[in-house]
Design a protein around this motif. Structure first.
Motif, PDB file in Angstrom:
ATOM      1  N   PRO A 161       0.828  -1.222   0.000  1.00  0.00           N
ATOM      2  CA  PRO A 161       0.000   0.000   0.000  1.00  0.00           C
ATOM      3  C   PRO A 161       0.861   1.270   0.000  1.00  0.00           C
ATOM      4  CG  PRO A 161      -0.674  -1.544   1.730  1.00  0.00           C
ATOM      5  CD  PRO A 161       0.605  -2.065   1.159  1.00  0.00           C
ATOM      6  N   GLY A 162       0.291   2.361  -0.496  1.00  0.00           N
ATOM      7  CA  GLY A 162       1.011   3.629  -0.627  1.00  0.00           C
ATOM      8  C   GLY A 162       1.742   4.069   0.635  1.00  0.00           C
ATOM      9  N   ALA A 202      13.774  10.406  -6.175  1.00  0.00           N
ATOM     10  CA  ALA A 202      13.003  10.568  -7.411  1.00  0.00           C
ATOM     11  C   ALA A 202      11.861   9.559  -7.477  1.00  0.00           C
ATOM     12  CB  ALA A 202      13.923  10.403  -8.617  1.00  0.00           C
ATOM     13  N   ALA A 203      12.132   8.334  -7.006  1.00  0.00           N
ATOM     14  CA  ALA A 203      11.140   7.270  -7.179  1.00  0.00           C
ATOM     15  C   ALA A 203       9.995   7.354  -6.158  1.00  0.00           C
ATOM     16  CB  ALA A 203      11.820   5.905  -7.081  1.00  0.00           C
ATOM     17  N   LEU A 204      10.300   7.817  -4.955  1.00  0.00           N
ATOM     18  CA  LEU A 204       9.270   7.820  -3.911  1.00  0.00           C
ATOM     19  C   LEU A 204       8.025   8.637  -4.297  1.00  0.00           C
ATOM     20  CD1 LEU A 204      11.394   7.832  -0.649  1.00  0.00           C
ATOM     21  CD2 LEU A 204       9.412   6.374  -1.081  1.00  0.00           C
ATOM     22  N   PRO A 205       8.220   9.887  -4.762  1.00  0.00           N
ATOM     23  CA  PRO A 205       7.010  10.637  -5.137  1.00  0.00           C
ATOM     24  C   PRO A 205       6.277   9.981  -6.306  1.00  0.00           C
ATOM     25  CG  PRO A 205       8.907  12.099  -4.930  1.00  0.00           C
ATOM     26  CD  PRO A 205       9.429  10.701  -4.875  1.00  0.00           C
ATOM     27  N   LEU A 300       4.843  12.895   0.806  1.00  0.00           N
ATOM     28  CA  LEU A 300       4.391  11.506   0.812  1.00  0.00           C
ATOM     29  C   LEU A 300       3.261  11.289   1.806  1.00  0.00           C
ATOM     30  CD1 LEU A 300       7.903   9.796   0.634  1.00  0.00           C
ATOM     31  CD2 LEU A 300       6.282  10.158  -1.239  1.00  0.00           C
ATOM     32  N   GLY A 301       2.868  12.376   2.483  1.00  0.00           N
ATOM     33  CA  GLY A 301       1.743  12.288   3.406  1.00  0.00           C
ATOM     34  C   GLY A 301       2.091  11.599   4.707  1.00  0.00           C
ATOM     35  N   LEU A 302       3.373  11.561   5.044  1.00  0.00           N
ATOM     36  CA  LEU A 302       3.776  10.894   6.283  1.00  0.00           C
ATOM     37  C   LEU A 302       3.676  11.856   7.458  1.00  0.00           C
ATOM     38  CD1 LEU A 302       6.784   8.968   4.805  1.00  0.00           C
ATOM     39  CD2 LEU A 302       4.793   7.931   5.877  1.00  0.00           C
ATOM     40  N   PRO A 303       3.449  11.344   8.651  1.00  0.00           N
ATOM     41  CA  PRO A 303       3.422  12.239   9.811  1.00  0.00           C
ATOM     42  C   PRO A 303       4.789  12.892   9.987  1.00  0.00           C
ATOM     43  CG  PRO A 303       3.365   9.930  10.493  1.00  0.00           C
ATOM     44  CD  PRO A 303       3.229   9.953   9.003  1.00  0.00           C
TER      45      PRO A 303
END
Ligand code: NAD
Length: 670
Positions: A161-162, A202-205, A300-303
């Motif tokens: 999952p994302g 580069a790959a994470l987004p 990445l929407g992480l806390p």
């Protein structure tokens, strides 16, 4: 090169989309093992069975009791099953927990490990094992647990999952960053770490935007592999020591803890490890790598704060005390409990990462009594805006365009944050730019003036015309150049419509080795005696500009008028800017030169009249001592070219030296 030691670890890696389906059976056969204990993590059991169908005759048993952090009971159960089925190898299919369980079996049995990872943990290329007993996790290093064979198949990660992909990928990033100051750091692992940072960033987004993007998944897995190889030889640095305590003592989720802490640890250590920070920054394409990492996590929407994942403020002091003894002795900056507590407090609140840089300065043992910022989420909100804008340029084809635009965005946003720009203030800025645009036409260039008075023009000159021993120095181009100025012969007069005391200008054009440069194209432009350029005349007449070529011996001479000091046009927005700053608009008297010779660096410069009252406060910062020249005054009489001048006149000598251009790079032909 500094001396270094480095463990180069064995093991075969097979990488490729679909490799687990197409290559696993053959690769296992090459190892010559025939009684394999398959270790499959809970949800991945059916995937593991499908993948191993082609080698079903070699699977002696399947263990499915994998749990996070490998509790000793789980390790014992897996070892027991390995003995019962007389296993001669262990094959794990799953994330770090499945790999860890296979390693636990290898640790006591010596069985070879085959790993098919399905996350970005990186454990499959390290000789590190970990076991948890109650609340206590023990780790160790033993070559026997290092998998002999790793099959990396990005297709297996597509179901991750994302949020888990993001957290797991940033966990890999943490391996890389810590590898720059962990005890076993060395230039080879730094290479792998830097490349991994570049690939992961580069790959994470891209994966976050589209989890089905197999190319991006592939890059992410490759980055995770490199990250693991770096971590495998360097061991844990400060970052991992901190996360170990936070995960083990307070039960914080592993990957999120890494994602939150990493920017703060980087900001904390950077002052003591500037070269590491430079390399990490280069890999991230940022001068502020800690902020870039924080922006990436936000994107990445992480806390962004430890409090968002359950750490209590009351635990900070104890956590710092627990971490202190584990800090590697050669951590780049001292990390006593006081400094650690300050670092943790910033990470707890989700402050901008740069604040942790100051934490390093706290004397060990002291606990700073700083207030916790009320709006901890504020930093995250702001970082998220920057991250989103940076990402919006990600589709650019031209790498230079991408570099320039992303850097511009980073610095503009940093500026707005720095001054806490209010909306009315920015409206005022927009109004300023709008009026600058309206006043600009083909004869008035307000934006060049703006660039000049902000010193950006001179900075660009400094960047692009590096000091070259013996060559004439450059200065600003200014807004008054006109491309189609009239040509004059050697000894001709460029004064035209410009009024003023006659001025005889002469000199030579040479290279830095003293070679004369014949045929040099010399462009000259200047103000008249009232301080006006011809483009400022209302009737469009030409004067005070022209171009000529140097003689066969490199000499040149021409007539013009003695230049006068003048104000840059200050009846527009740039004038208001100067007035508000209490700055004057004046430029000292000068003559502009632009000199071109093929094979030599184009020179754009001025000569300034010695003794001018504005030499020390040029509105555009263009004066350089080497360009200050004597303008000699003469009574009426014969001039050097034989001409009889019946009024007072001036002369100036300016010898021009050009730097040669480096030869064009040869095609290496490889
Ligand atoms: P994990 O293996 O526990 O997996 C996390 C979750 O993702 C699990 O619920 C798992 O079932 C699920 N999952 C795994 N692959 C999936 C897939 N492809 N699709 C959908 N779901 C999937 O955790 P992890 O993040 O892979 O690894 C973390 C563990 O690894 C920690 O215990 C950490 O200490 C350890 N680790 C060890 C090393 C080492 O060198 N020894 C290095 C890094 C991490």
């Amino acid at each position: 090169m500094e001396p270094f030691a480095c463990d180069t670890l064995p093991g075969r890696v097979v990488f490729g989309a679909g490799a687990a389906r197409t290559a696993l059976a053959d690769e296992v056969a090459r190892l010559g093992v025939s009684r394999i204990l398959l270790i499959a993590a809970g949800g991945g059991e059916s995937v593991a069975r499908d993948l191993t169908a082609p080698l079903a005759d070699r699977i002696a048993g399947t263990f499915t009791g994998v749990q996070p952090h490998v509790p000793v009971e789980v390790a014992d159960a897996a070892r027991k099953q390995a003995a019962e089925v007389a296993a001669d190898a262990v094959l794990s299919v799953g994330g770090g927990s499945a790999t860890g369980t296979a390693k636990a079996v290898a640790l006591t049995t010596g069985l070879p490990v085959i790993a098919v990872p399905t996350t970005y943990a990186g454990s499959e290329v390290t000789p590190v094992w970990g076991l948890t007993e109650g609340e206590r996790k023990t780790t160790g290093v033993d070559a026997v647990v290092l998998p002999r064979l790793v099959i990396y198949d990005p297709e297996l990660t597509a179901s991750l999952p994302g949020p888990l992909s993001a957290a797991s990928g940033l966990n890999a990033m943490a391996h890389c960053v810590d590898a720059f100051w962990a005890p076993g750091r060395n230039p080879v692992s730094a290479l792998a770490a830097a490349e991994a940072i570049r690939v992961l960033a580069a790959a994470l987004p891209a994966v976050s935007r589209d989890g089905t993007n197999l190319d991006a998944r592939s890059d992410l897995l490759y980055g995770a592999y490199l990250a693991g190889t770096a971590f495998a030889v360097t061991g844990s640095g400060l970052h991992h020591k901190i996360c170990h305590v936070l995960g083990g003592r307070y039960g914080l989720p592993h990957a999120q803890t890494h994602a939150i802490m990493l920017p703060y640890v980087l900001a904390f250590n950077a002052p003591g490890a500037p070269e590491a920070a430079r390399q990490i920054g280069q890999a991230l394409g940022s001068e502020d790598p800690a902020a870039a990492l924080q922006a990436l996590a936000a994107q990445l929407g992480l806390p962004l704060g430890l409090r968002d994942i359950g750490l209590r403020e009351a635990d900070l002091a104890e956590a710092a005390q627990l971490i202190e003894p584990a800090v590697p002795a050669d951590n780049p900056v001292p990390a006593g409990a006081g400094a650690l507590q300050s670092l943790l407090r910033h990470a707890w609140a989700g402050d901008p990462a740069a604040t942790a840089g100051a934490a390093a300065e706290v004397a060990p043992g002291t606990v700073p009594a700083e207030p916790v910022p009320a709006g901890a989420a504020q930093g995250a909100r702001e970082a998220a805006v920057t991250a989103e804008v940076l990402a919006s340029f990600g589709g650019a084809d031209a790498p230079r365009y991408l570099e320039i635009m992303q850097s511009l965005v980073r610095h503009l946003h940093a500026f707005a944050r720095d001054v806490r720009l209010t909306e009315p203030e920015w409206q005022q800025g927009i109004d300023f730019l709008t009026r600058s645009g309206h006043i600009t036409d083909d004869r008035r260039q307000e934006f060049i003036l703006l660039s000049d008075v902000l010193g950006l023009s001179m900075l660009t000159v400094a960047i692009n015309a590096p000091a070259s021993a013996g060559a004439t120095e450059s200065t600003v181009f200014g807004p008054f150049f006109v491309a189609d100025a009239p040509e004059v012969p050697l000894g001709g007069d460029i004064a035209g419509a410009a009024k003023g005391r006659p001025c005889y200008v002469s000199g030579t054009v040479r290279g830095t080795a003293g070679e004369p440069l014949p045929g040099a194209r010399i462009e000259v432009w200047e103000s008249d005696e009232d301080g006006f350029y011809d483009v400022q005349y209302p009737d469009g007449r030409t004067g005070g500009r022209g171009w000529l070529r140097s003689a066969p011996d490199g000499g040149y001479w021409f007539w013009s008028v003695r230049p006068a000091p003048y104000p840059i046009p200050d009846d527009g927005p740039v004038g208001e800017l100067l007035t508000a700053a209490g700055r004057g608009p004046m430029r000292p008297a000068h003559l502009h030169f632009k000199v071109d010779v093929p094979g030599y660096r184009t020179l754009i410069t001025h000569i300034f009249a010695a003794g001018d009252q504005y030499l020390d406060r040029d509105a555009v910062f263009g004066v350089k001592d080497s360009l200050i020249t004597d303008f000699a005054e003469h009574p009426p009489g014969p001039a050097p070219d034989g001409r009889l001048i019946n009024a007072p006149w001036t002369s100036v000598t300016f010898d021009i030296v050009l730097a040669s251009l480096p030869p064009a790079p040869q095609d290496p032909g490889i």
